[in-house]
Design a protein around this motif. Structure first.
Motif, mmCIF file in Angstrom:
data_model
loop_
_atom_site.group_PDB
_atom_site.id
_atom_site.type_symbol
_atom_site.label_atom_id
_atom_site.label_comp_id
_atom_site.label_asym_id
_atom_site.label_seq_id
_atom_site.Cartn_x
_atom_site.Cartn_y
_atom_site.Cartn_z
ATOM 1 N N THR A 5 36.475 91.045 90.298
ATOM 2 C CA THR A 5 35.720 89.818 90.063
ATOM 3 C C THR A 5 35.724 89.002 91.342
ATOM 4 O OG1 THR A 5 36.380 89.797 87.731
ATOM 5 C CG2 THR A 5 35.567 87.739 88.652
ATOM 6 N N LEU A 48 27.058 85.666 87.834
ATOM 7 C CA LEU A 48 26.566 84.595 88.709
ATOM 8 C C LEU A 48 26.475 85.042 90.167
ATOM 9 C CD1 LEU A 48 25.580 81.722 88.997
ATOM 10 C CD2 LEU A 48 27.966 80.964 89.177
ATOM 11 N N PRO A 49 27.533 85.624 90.754
ATOM 12 C CA PRO A 49 27.392 86.080 92.151
ATOM 13 C C PRO A 49 26.301 87.133 92.324
ATOM 14 C CG PRO A 49 29.707 86.057 91.485
ATOM 15 C CD PRO A 49 28.903 85.812 90.265
ATOM 16 N N ASN A 76 30.332 90.204 87.143
ATOM 17 C CA ASN A 76 30.067 89.128 88.104
ATOM 18 C C ASN A 76 28.624 88.644 87.971
ATOM 19 O OD1 ASN A 76 32.612 89.270 90.047
ATOM 20 N ND2 ASN A 76 31.969 91.379 89.657
ATOM 21 N N ALA A 130 23.592 87.532 90.476
ATOM 22 C CA ALA A 130 22.272 86.896 90.353
ATOM 23 C C ALA A 130 21.907 86.210 91.671
ATOM 24 C CB ALA A 130 22.282 85.883 89.217
ATOM 25 N N LEU A 131 22.883 85.523 92.290
ATOM 26 C CA LEU A 131 22.631 84.897 93.588
ATOM 27 C C LEU A 131 22.328 85.957 94.643
ATOM 28 C CD1 LEU A 131 22.593 82.532 95.554
ATOM 29 C CD2 LEU A 131 25.097 82.702 95.715
ATOM 30 N N TRP A 132 23.024 87.080 94.602
ATOM 31 C CA TRP A 132 22.795 88.155 95.559
ATOM 32 C C TRP A 132 21.373 88.718 95.400
ATOM 33 C CZ3 TRP A 132 23.728 89.504 100.028
ATOM 34 C CH2 TRP A 132 23.729 90.831 100.501
ATOM 35 N N GLY A 176 34.057 85.458 93.606
ATOM 36 C CA GLY A 176 33.588 84.095 93.415
ATOM 37 C C GLY A 176 32.091 83.963 93.621
ATOM 38 N N ALA A 177 31.562 82.816 93.207
ATOM 39 C CA ALA A 177 30.115 82.603 93.305
ATOM 40 C C ALA A 177 29.629 82.594 94.742
ATOM 41 C CB ALA A 177 29.739 81.290 92.620
ATOM 42 N N GLY A 178 30.507 82.250 95.690
ATOM 43 C CA GLY A 178 30.102 82.201 97.086
ATOM 44 C C GLY A 178 30.214 83.523 97.822
ATOM 45 N N ALA A 179 30.621 84.583 97.123
ATOM 46 C CA ALA A 179 30.820 85.876 97.771
ATOM 47 C C ALA A 179 29.565 86.387 98.490
ATOM 48 C CB ALA A 179 31.308 86.900 96.756
ATOM 49 N N PRO A 180 28.347 86.241 97.935
ATOM 50 C CA PRO A 180 27.167 86.739 98.656
ATOM 51 C C PRO A 180 26.997 86.151 100.052
ATOM 52 C CG PRO A 180 26.610 86.349 96.373
ATOM 53 C CD PRO A 180 27.992 85.801 96.568
#
Length: 257
Positions: free
Chosen positions: A20, A213-214, A211, A216-218, A22-26
């Motif tokens: 898992t 959220l991350p 994951n 989806a951002l990616w 974090g959201a900022g991983a991308p």
């Protein structure tokens, strides 16, 4: 038989733990991908030049035929991650402290098996399915015949009323989501590990579901940066395509133990 194969693939997939993040991983993946590109720029820039040239050739041949252009563009976007496999190998070598060269990237294209080729064929079939489904929707409900890109803009995108363009976008998102979930981790995983295609796809799905959220951002970053790279006569692909390829390797390394 199919049930047995699915169970075996699921068992194989579960050998690989999914992390898992974090959201900022991308954003971290993009930073690492950018660093990889400039640590070994030649394979990436050549890859980007080839993609830009190929895309320009497609646009030149199909610019007046909307459905041919749509099919070529869809296939281009879907198969591009498979074409980036050599850059995953470059990032892997950098991660190991090695000094990759152009040969590091090219060596991947002499595989000992056909798993990546099979996956590329499956992605091409998915692209064909999207174009056929899209054509059925637009042809069935547009107020006129859509043959050229100008027809699509006038009769679908700029239509004064109706829901066709919104439905077309929703259909595209609906079909793109499972393709993204199936491939985002599977392609570098197939390069890196001795794993079957179905097991790699299941592992990719597990990473996305763990994951949401991350990932989806990616997906938004991949699509957004790719579209931006197309604006200056496809020249942005020279940098953006290898950058995203190297970043995708780091996404895989973060998500799969």
């Amino acid at each position: 038989m199919l049930h047995h194969e699915a169970n075996r693939a699921l068992t194989e997939s579960r050998r690989y733990a999914v992390r898992t993040v974090g959201a900022g991983a991308p954003l971290r993946w993009l930073a690492r991908g950018w660093a990889d590109l400039w640590h070994c720029p030649l394979p990436g820039l050549l890859h980007g030049l080839v993609l830009a040239g190929f895309g320009a050739a497609l646009a030149l041949v199909a610019h007046a035929e909307f459905w041919l252009l749509a099919g070529a563009f869809s296939g281009f976007l879907l198969v591009a991650p498979v074409a980036a496999t050599g850059l995953y190998a470059v990032s892997r070598a950098l991660e190991r402290g090695e000094r990759p060269t152009l040969a590091t990237a090219l060596r991947v294209w002499w595989p000992r098996d056909g798993r990546l080729v099979l996956f590329g064929v499956l992605l091409a079939c998915a692209g064909t399915g999207w174009v056929v489904t899209s054509a059925a929707l637009v042809t069935g409900f547009a107020p006129g015949m859509v043959r050229r890109p100008e027809d699509f803009l006038m009769l679908v995108v700029a239509a004064g009323q109706g829901w066709l363009f919104e439905a077309w976008l929703a259909l595209g998102a609906l079909l793109a989501a499972p393709v993204f979930a199936s491939s985002v981790i599977a392609i570098p995983l197939l390069l890196d590990r001795r794993i079957g295609v179905l097991a790699a796809v299941l592992t990719s799905w597990r990473a996305v579901l763990e994951n949401p959220l991350p990932m989806a951002l990616w997906a938004v970053l991949l699509v957004g940066l790719t579209l931006l790279s197309l604006l200056p006569a496809l020249l942005g692909l020279v940098l953006v395509a290898p950058w995203l390829a190297h970043a995708s390797w780091h996404a895989y390394r973060d998500l799969v133990a």
